[in-house]
Motif scaffolding. Structure first.
Motif: not given
Length: 179
Positions: A76-99
């Motif tokens: 991500f730091r190797r690009s000449e143009k700034p990266l545009e992030a997307n949104k993370t939307n995880i409204n649950f816990i993944v603890e002990d879940k199968k992902v």
């Protein structure tokens, strides 16, 4: 530039249903399983799979999240143009879940390595699987393989795999593009 059709709309639909059936075989009611679409393009596949599982196979209460890996990438730091992030939307816990990570194309494996690091912010999963619509099997930089694949493609380095979704591109299709 030329392009060859790898999957047309009917074949994409068949692959989606086959992948959904494989998920059901391994996760039954999805009571301890969560789906995580890798931003940006894995989200379309994840939403489609969730829709098929709910409408065609009557699975209820499937948890679906979106994971942005932009700042977890090793380049991500190797690009000449700034990266545009997307949104993370995880409204649950993944603890002990199968992902189940879902992405459209598995190429070098670097995106999945980044996702493995990023998901740790949401807990420690019981296990992680990978589902991909297209597996470019001879292009790996890391020892990462999908648990579920729609189609395996042998593409050389100057060829790209382009996945189109009706929601964004106006059609469901997968192309092999030569430059």
């Amino acid at each position: 530039m030329s392009q060859k059709v790898l999957l047309n709309a009917t074949e994409v639909d068949i692959a989606l249903h086959r992948l959904a059936c494989q998920l059901i075989e391994n996760h039954d009611t999805f009571s301890n399983t969560v789906l995580v679409g890798i931003q940006p393009r894995g989200v379309f596949l994840a939403e489609r799979l969730k829709s098929v599982l709910e409408s065609e196979y009557k699975i209820k209460d499937i948890q679906l999240g979106y994971l942005d890996i932009t700042f977890y990438r090793d380049d991500f730091r190797r690009s000449e143009k700034p990266l545009e992030a997307n949104k993370t939307n995880i409204n649950f816990i993944v603890e002990d879940k199968k992902v189940v990570f879902i992405d459209d194309v598995l190429y070098t494996g670097r995106s999945i390595r980044s996702a493995l690091t990023a998901i740790q912010s949401f807990g420690r999963p019981l296990e992680i699987e990978l589902l991909t619509l297209i597996d470019r099997r001879f292009s790996r930089h890391l020892p990462i393989q999908p648990d579920y694949r729609g189609r395996q493609v042998d593409a050389i380095n100057n060829e790209k795999v382009k996945v189109c979704w009706t929601e964004q591109d106006g059609e469901d299709a997968v192309y092999l593009v030569s430059t």
